[in-house]
Design a protein around this motif. Structure first.
Motif, PDB file in Angstrom:
ATOM      1  N   ILE A 286       2.461 -20.234  33.016  1.00 45.43           N
ATOM      2  CA  ILE A 286       2.185 -20.674  34.387  1.00 45.43           C
ATOM      3  C   ILE A 286       3.395 -21.399  34.956  1.00 45.43           C
ATOM      4  CG2 ILE A 286       0.814 -22.318  35.761  1.00 45.43           C
ATOM      5  CD1 ILE A 286      -1.552 -21.575  33.816  1.00 45.43           C
ATOM      6  N   LEU A 287       3.968 -22.304  34.169  1.00 46.67           N
ATOM      7  CA  LEU A 287       5.128 -23.064  34.638  1.00 46.67           C
ATOM      8  C   LEU A 287       6.318 -22.141  34.896  1.00 46.67           C
ATOM      9  CD1 LEU A 287       6.327 -25.803  35.349  1.00 46.67           C
ATOM     10  CD2 LEU A 287       6.846 -26.112  32.919  1.00 46.67           C
ATOM     11  N   PHE A 288       6.505 -21.150  34.036  1.00 46.59           N
ATOM     12  CA  PHE A 288       7.611 -20.209  34.212  1.00 46.59           C
ATOM     13  C   PHE A 288       7.470 -19.453  35.533  1.00 46.59           C
ATOM     14  CE2 PHE A 288       9.773 -16.161  33.793  1.00 46.59           C
ATOM     15  CZ  PHE A 288      10.990 -16.514  33.233  1.00 46.59           C
ATOM     16  N   VAL A 289       6.307 -18.885  35.785  1.00 49.05           N
ATOM     17  CA  VAL A 289       6.118 -18.092  37.004  1.00 49.05           C
ATOM     18  C   VAL A 289       6.163 -18.991  38.239  1.00 49.05           C
ATOM     19  CG1 VAL A 289       4.597 -16.490  38.235  1.00 49.05           C
ATOM     20  CG2 VAL A 289       4.812 -16.325  35.761  1.00 49.05           C
ATOM     21  N   LEU A 290       5.587 -20.183  38.161  1.00 51.22           N
ATOM     22  CA  LEU A 290       5.652 -21.123  39.276  1.00 51.22           C
ATOM     23  C   LEU A 290       7.105 -21.489  39.574  1.00 51.22           C
ATOM     24  CD1 LEU A 290       3.976 -22.789  41.285  1.00 51.22           C
ATOM     25  CD2 LEU A 290       3.978 -24.621  39.585  1.00 51.22           C
ATOM     26  N   THR A 291       7.897 -21.656  38.527  1.00 51.06           N
ATOM     27  CA  THR A 291       9.320 -21.955  38.693  1.00 51.06           C
ATOM     28  C   THR A 291      10.041 -20.783  39.353  1.00 51.06           C
ATOM     29  OG1 THR A 291       9.258 -23.424  36.777  1.00 51.06           O
ATOM     30  CG2 THR A 291      11.423 -22.661  37.482  1.00 51.06           C
TER      31      THR A 291
ATOM     32  N   LEU B 254       3.110 -14.148  42.691  1.00 53.58           N
ATOM     33  CA  LEU B 254       1.852 -14.850  42.966  1.00 53.58           C
ATOM     34  C   LEU B 254       0.707 -14.200  42.199  1.00 53.58           C
ATOM     35  CD1 LEU B 254       0.259 -17.018  44.482  1.00 53.58           C
ATOM     36  CD2 LEU B 254      -0.026 -15.352  46.335  1.00 53.58           C
ATOM     37  N   ALA B 255       0.670 -12.879  42.176  1.00 51.39           N
ATOM     38  CA  ALA B 255      -0.374 -12.170  41.430  1.00 51.39           C
ATOM     39  C   ALA B 255      -0.255 -12.468  39.932  1.00 51.39           C
ATOM     40  CB  ALA B 255      -0.281 -10.668  41.686  1.00 51.39           C
ATOM     41  N   ILE B 256       0.970 -12.498  39.410  1.00 50.38           N
ATOM     42  CA  ILE B 256       1.182 -12.818  37.996  1.00 50.38           C
ATOM     43  C   ILE B 256       0.743 -14.252  37.712  1.00 50.38           C
ATOM     44  CG2 ILE B 256       2.940 -13.140  36.211  1.00 50.38           C
ATOM     45  CD1 ILE B 256       4.498 -10.813  37.572  1.00 50.38           C
ATOM     46  N   LEU B 257       1.041 -15.176  38.640  1.00 52.35           N
ATOM     47  CA  LEU B 257       0.618 -16.567  38.474  1.00 52.35           C
ATOM     48  C   LEU B 257      -0.899 -16.660  38.376  1.00 52.35           C
ATOM     49  CD1 LEU B 257       1.290 -19.610  38.381  1.00 52.35           C
ATOM     50  CD2 LEU B 257       1.239 -19.576  40.896  1.00 52.35           C
ATOM     51  N   MET B 258      -1.600 -15.936  39.229  1.00 49.00           N
ATOM     52  CA  MET B 258      -3.066 -15.964  39.192  1.00 49.00           C
ATOM     53  C   MET B 258      -3.592 -15.378  37.879  1.00 49.00           C
ATOM     54  SD  MET B 258      -3.908 -17.497  41.923  1.00 49.00           S
ATOM     55  CE  MET B 258      -2.403 -18.410  41.653  1.00 49.00           C
ATOM     56  N   GLU B 259      -2.935 -14.337  37.396  1.00 47.86           N
ATOM     57  CA  GLU B 259      -3.299 -13.745  36.111  1.00 47.86           C
ATOM     58  C   GLU B 259      -3.136 -14.766  34.986  1.00 47.86           C
ATOM     59  OE1 GLU B 259      -1.887 -10.102  33.147  1.00 47.86           O
ATOM     60  OE2 GLU B 259      -0.984 -10.307  35.124  1.00 47.86           O
ATOM     61  N   GLU B 260      -2.005 -15.469  34.989  1.00 48.10           N
ATOM     62  CA  GLU B 260      -1.759 -16.465  33.945  1.00 48.10           C
ATOM     63  C   GLU B 260      -2.751 -17.628  34.029  1.00 48.10           C
ATOM     64  OE1 GLU B 260      -0.010 -15.781  31.504  1.00 48.10           O
ATOM     65  OE2 GLU B 260       1.434 -14.306  32.207  1.00 48.10           O
ATOM     66  N   VAL B 261      -3.084 -18.058  35.231  1.00 47.02           N
ATOM     67  CA  VAL B 261      -4.094 -19.115  35.394  1.00 47.02           C
ATOM     68  C   VAL B 261      -5.437 -18.623  34.866  1.00 47.02           C
ATOM     69  CG1 VAL B 261      -5.403 -20.463  37.092  1.00 47.02           C
ATOM     70  CG2 VAL B 261      -2.916 -20.294  37.283  1.00 47.02           C
ATOM     71  N   GLY B 262      -5.754 -17.361  35.093  1.00 50.24           N
ATOM     72  CA  GLY B 262      -6.989 -16.782  34.564  1.00 50.24           C
ATOM     73  C   GLY B 262      -7.013 -16.781  33.044  1.00 50.24           C
ATOM     74  N   GLU B 263      -5.873 -16.495  32.420  1.00 53.48           N
ATOM     75  CA  GLU B 263      -5.800 -16.511  30.962  1.00 53.48           C
ATOM     76  C   GLU B 263      -6.011 -17.924  30.421  1.00 53.48           C
ATOM     77  OE1 GLU B 263      -2.115 -14.573  29.952  1.00 53.48           O
ATOM     78  OE2 GLU B 263      -2.791 -12.663  30.780  1.00 53.48           O
TER      79      GLU B 263
END
Length: 112
Positions: free
Chosen positions: A72-77, A33-42
């Protein structure tokens, strides 16, 4: 990915195979979840520069937007896989919910 007709279920399987064979194991759900938020921030940073008032820094490029969406799609998956959620079922349920809720809402919105 194999071809342009890959389903969400196939995507989930492919990501799981990658995790098992290359990534060793899934990070914890909270870490992902933290990585997803990081990727959304990028993605947000690049969007602010392309469509907003900020300018690109030296070395930055809007060409990275598809890469950020892919991340984002990768981490969400990964998260969906970890929690046993079918992305295909989830998006179908969301479309059904939104259709029922918004059947006339946007058509009747004078702002649109």
């Amino acid at each position: 990915m194999g071809n342009d007709d890959t389903t969400l279920n196939q995507l989930q399987s492919e990501v799981d195979d990658w995790i098992q064979n290359i990534g060793v194991r899934y990070f914890s759900e909270l870490t992902n979840l933290a990585i997803l938020m990081e990727e959304v921030g990028e993605l947000s940073r690049l969007m602010a520069r392309k469509y907003g008032d900020q300018s690109f820094k030296s070395g930055e490029s809007e060409d990275n937007i598809p890469n950020e969406i892919g991340d984002i799609l990768f981490v969400l998956t990964c998260l969906a896989n970890q929690m046993g959620i079918s992305l295909q079922d989830a998006i179908r349920a969301t479309i059904k919910k939104n259709t029922k809720r918004d059947i006339d809402r946007h058509k009747n919105n004078p702002k649109l």
